[in-house]
Enzyme design. Structure first.
Site, PDB file in Angstrom:
ATOM      1  N   ASN A 163     -91.289  26.802 -27.228  1.00 58.35           N
ATOM      2  CA  ASN A 163     -92.016  27.943 -27.783  1.00 58.35           C
ATOM      3  C   ASN A 163     -93.506  27.634 -27.921  1.00 58.35           C
ATOM      4  O   ASN A 163     -93.865  26.549 -28.376  1.00 58.35           O
ATOM      5  CB  ASN A 163     -91.424  28.248 -29.172  1.00 58.35           C
ATOM      6  CG  ASN A 163     -91.887  29.552 -29.778  1.00 58.35           C
ATOM      7  OD1 ASN A 163     -91.828  30.597 -29.134  1.00 58.35           O
ATOM      8  ND2 ASN A 163     -92.329  29.504 -31.024  1.00 58.35           N
ATOM      9  N   GLU A 196     -92.865  35.788 -31.529  1.00 52.34           N
ATOM     10  CA  GLU A 196     -93.657  35.921 -32.766  1.00 52.34           C
ATOM     11  C   GLU A 196     -94.689  37.035 -32.643  1.00 52.34           C
ATOM     12  O   GLU A 196     -95.812  36.926 -33.129  1.00 52.34           O
ATOM     13  CB  GLU A 196     -94.366  34.595 -33.101  1.00 52.34           C
ATOM     14  CG  GLU A 196     -93.425  33.409 -33.198  1.00 52.34           C
ATOM     15  CD  GLU A 196     -94.093  32.114 -33.654  1.00 52.34           C
ATOM     16  OE1 GLU A 196     -95.233  32.163 -34.156  1.00 52.34           O
ATOM     17  OE2 GLU A 196     -93.462  31.058 -33.495  1.00 52.34           O
ATOM     18  N   GLU A 206     -95.286  24.433 -29.708  1.00 50.38           N
ATOM     19  CA  GLU A 206     -96.738  24.236 -29.586  1.00 50.38           C
ATOM     20  C   GLU A 206     -97.161  22.822 -29.195  1.00 50.38           C
ATOM     21  O   GLU A 206     -98.013  22.220 -29.846  1.00 50.38           O
ATOM     22  CB  GLU A 206     -97.412  24.629 -30.912  1.00 50.38           C
ATOM     23  CG  GLU A 206     -97.135  26.068 -31.302  1.00 50.38           C
ATOM     24  CD  GLU A 206     -97.851  26.480 -32.595  1.00 50.38           C
ATOM     25  OE1 GLU A 206     -98.438  25.619 -33.261  1.00 50.38           O
ATOM     26  OE2 GLU A 206     -97.802  27.674 -32.931  1.00 50.38           O
ATOM     27  N   ASP A 260     -97.257  39.759 -32.863  1.00 53.57           N
ATOM     28  CA  ASP A 260     -98.073  40.590 -33.748  1.00 53.57           C
ATOM     29  C   ASP A 260     -99.378  40.894 -33.028  1.00 53.57           C
ATOM     30  O   ASP A 260     -99.844  40.121 -32.198  1.00 53.57           O
ATOM     31  CB  ASP A 260     -98.274  40.011 -35.165  1.00 53.57           C
ATOM     32  CG  ASP A 260     -98.776  38.582 -35.215  1.00 53.57           C
ATOM     33  OD1 ASP A 260     -99.233  38.053 -34.177  1.00 53.57           O
ATOM     34  OD2 ASP A 260     -98.733  37.989 -36.313  1.00 53.57           O
ATOM     35  N   HIS A 298     -99.040  36.155 -30.287  1.00 51.03           N
ATOM     36  CA  HIS A 298     -99.975  36.529 -31.364  1.00 51.03           C
ATOM     37  C   HIS A 298    -101.249  36.983 -30.654  1.00 51.03           C
ATOM     38  O   HIS A 298    -102.004  36.149 -30.144  1.00 51.03           O
ATOM     39  CB  HIS A 298    -100.290  35.327 -32.255  1.00 51.03           C
ATOM     40  CG  HIS A 298     -99.105  34.793 -33.003  1.00 51.03           C
ATOM     41  ND1 HIS A 298     -98.476  35.516 -33.985  1.00 51.03           N
ATOM     42  CD2 HIS A 298     -98.436  33.615 -32.915  1.00 51.03           C
ATOM     43  CE1 HIS A 298     -97.481  34.798 -34.489  1.00 51.03           C
ATOM     44  NE2 HIS A 298     -97.431  33.640 -33.847  1.00 51.03           N
TER      45      HIS A 298
END
Ligand code: XIL
Length: 323
Positions: free
Chosen positions: A209, A273, A168, A275, A245
């Site tokens: 990432n 990750e 990030e 979701d 996400h």
């Protein structure tokens, strides 16, 4: 290093098996073996992913491994794990130079006992830094970052197949996030982190990432340009993680093309990750992301950010299994 890194072990093994099959069965029979779908389709996420040499993983909070429903679902459905928090800087180096690998080691042991792969997350991030790091300046922060990478990546050498080396570091507009790392160390800090990780664990796949990179947009393009620059100068980067996400009705019209443009730079891509918020489009959106990964040869696997809605970091029931 400019040499391509070795493919993940599972892919090499599948290739070896396929090669052996060709030798044993003759070309015609082997083609049938390799190119027709299996007589019995796999029934778990992990086994289904493994049919194409991929993994399907979940983020794990080690505190829940003692719950039988949680552990059973995790051990049955998935073939890869990542620590939701246990390998982050605040957990692994609470005091300068004093490392604590208890949570990460517990997860690695649990996974190894079940033949599951382990992803490493994350070596350097602006969040979840221990307090002692947050106030460091200049060379002191540089030394702390490099010592941290060396300590953690050395410890897990041979145990994790990939590391999120840097997490990030970009803003939505494509500029660098003005974190303590960026402000104290300048633009070179990401490259420096990758070189330190490569020195500590030359065999692990080294990933950048981030989130909000699901479309072709200003942020993903800035990261794309960084990766292209790294590849052209031999900075050791092997993969890009797309956190993913997202919302149930996320616009994913450029998702696959975005993965593909990174893959075309010569890096693997991973969904790290995933979701998806609850809503009418939730299941379709999971399908779209999965199909995009399947359609990109260098998309090596998918990790969902948790096992059950009961323990998700989000409150909108975004995971595959309910409470
Ligand atoms: C989250 C965890 O799920 C939470 O338990 C923790 O409190 C905060 O971090 N991007 C990342 C992950 O890279 O490490 C974050 O995980 C979610 C966003």
């Amino acid at each position: 290093m400019t040499e391509p890194r070795p493919r993940p072990r599972s892919v090499r093994r599948r290739l070896a098996l396929a090669t052996a099959a060709v030798a044993a069965a003759g070309i015609a029979a082997a083609s049938a073996l390799i190119f027709t779908s299996p007589a019995q389709a796999a029934t778990t996420l992990g086994a289904s992913a493994a049919e194409s040499g991929r993994y399907f993983g979940a983020a794990v909070s080690t505190q829940y491994l003692s719950e039988s429903a949680y552990a059973n679902t995790l051990g049955t459905e998935f073939n890869s794990v990542v620590a939701e928090n246990a390998m982050k800087w605040d957990a692994t180096e609470p005091n300068p130079g004093q490392f604590n690998f208890s949570g990460g080691d517990q997860l690695v042991n649990w996974a190894q006992a079940r033949g599951m792969k382990v992803r490493g997350h994350t070596l350097v991030w602006h969040a979840q830094q221990p307090g002692w790091v947050q106030g460091l300046t200049g060379q002191n922060l540089r030394n702390a970052m490099n010592n941290h990478i060396a300590g953690v990546a050395n410890h897990y050498e041979g145990k994790v197949f990939a590391w999120d080396v840097v997490n990030e570091a970009f803003e939505w507009d494509g500029s660098r996030r003005q974190s303590n790392l960026q402000q104290q160390l300048g633009n070179g800090w990401i490259e420096e982190a990758f070189r330190a990780a490569d020195a500590a664990d030359p065999a692990a796949r080294l990933c950048y990432n981030d989130y909000g990179t699901d479309a072709i947009n200003a942020k993903s393009t800035a990261i794309y340009n960084m990766v292209r620059d790294f590849k052209s100068r031999g900075v050791p980067i092997d993969c890009v993680g797309f956190q993913t996400h997202i919302a149930h009705n996320e616009n994913l019209s450029s998702y696959q093309a975005n993965l593909q443009r990174f893959a075309d730079l010569g890096v693997d891509v991973e969904i790290t990750e995933l979701d998806v918020g609850q809503g009418s489009g939730q299941a379709n959106t999971y399908g779209t992301v999965t199909n995009a990964c399947m359609a990109v040869a260098r998309c090596t696997g998918i990790t969902v950010w948790g096992v059950t809605d009961k323990y998700s970091w989000r409150t909108d029931n975004p995971l595959l299994f309910d409470g």
